[in-house]
Scaffold this active site. Structure first.
Site, short mmCIF file in Angstrom:
data_model
loop_
_atom_site.label_atom_id
_atom_site.label_comp_id
_atom_site.label_asym_id
_atom_site.label_seq_id
_atom_site.Cartn_x
_atom_site.Cartn_y
_atom_site.Cartn_z
N HIS A 169 0.84 -1.20 0.00
CA HIS A 169 0.00 0.00 0.00
C HIS A 169 0.88 1.25 0.00
CE1 HIS A 169 -3.65 2.30 1.50
NE2 HIS A 169 -2.67 3.11 1.87
N GLU A 170 1.83 1.31 0.92
CA GLU A 170 2.69 2.49 1.04
C GLU A 170 3.63 2.63 -0.16
OE1 GLU A 170 2.15 4.89 3.08
OE2 GLU A 170 0.62 3.77 4.18
N HIS A 178 1.87 4.24 -3.08
CA HIS A 178 1.78 5.69 -2.97
C HIS A 178 3.07 6.32 -3.51
CE1 HIS A 178 -1.92 6.01 -0.74
NE2 HIS A 178 -1.47 5.44 0.36
#
Length: 194
Positions: free
Chosen positions: A4-5, A8
């Site tokens: 997820h990170e 980004h």
């Protein structure tokens, strides 16, 4: 949380901001994404006091002024994380339906938990409450007076989210469970499952 990170950071990099790369955050090494408070202390404290378990990873930094497309670029950076969670859940549902492990088996349990956790990450992060990812999407689409209100809320960061979890946890839990069940049902239907 690691994927997820990283997503980004990769989206920000693709849109012209190399902040995450410069800080060594475009890595799948989960240790780089651990936040002592969000990842470790907060979930333990909530577990001890009997609250809803809640936590997160260290947010990947990006500079919204350095990405292309202004607020829409920032919204794309925000969407990248939750969308990877949704894709993980989608493909895991496909594996579950196509290989159909025995209910209750270790394989079945791992697949079901992967689906539920990733859809949960998606749904929670898409709430339009600063500093969650959904707020960046709303910010790109909202009129100025809504943006100003969101900027005020964002100053309090995770306190707002923590208060939401603590004081509206049961309502939030019902919303999350309903969303997880419906999205899972939709994914199962796509793969031809029952």
């Amino acid at each position: 949380m690691t994927l997820h990170e990283v997503m980004h950071g990769l989206m920000a990099y693709w849109l012209g901001d190399d902040t995450a790369k410069e800080q060594g955050r475009l890595t799948l090494n989960p240790i780089k994404h651990i936040d002592p408070f969000l990842t470790v202390l907060l979930p333990i404290v909530l577990l001890v006091i009997g609250g809803p378990i809640f936590g997160g990873a260290k947010p990947v930094p990006f500079n919204p002024r350095r990405v292309r497309y202004d607020e829409f670029g920032a919204a794309l950076v925000a969407l990248a994380g939750p969308l990877v969670n949704l894709l993980i859940a989608f493909f895991t549902t496909g594996i579950l339906v196509l290989f159909d492990p025995a209910a209750g088996s270790i394989a079945w349990t791992i697949l079901v938990m992967t689906i539920q956790i990733n859809i949960g990450f998606f749904v929670f992060n898409m709430l339009p409450i600063p500093p969650l990812d959904g707020s960046r999407v709303l910010y790109a689409l909202a009129p100025n007076f809504v943006r100003r209100g969101m900027e005020v809320m964002e100053q309090f960061g995770l306190i707002v989210v923590f208060a939401l979890v603590m004081f509206a946890g049961s309502l939030l839990g019902r919303v999350m469970v309903t969303a997880i069940e419906n999205i899972t049902r939709f994914f199962v239907m796509i793969f031809g499952g029952v």
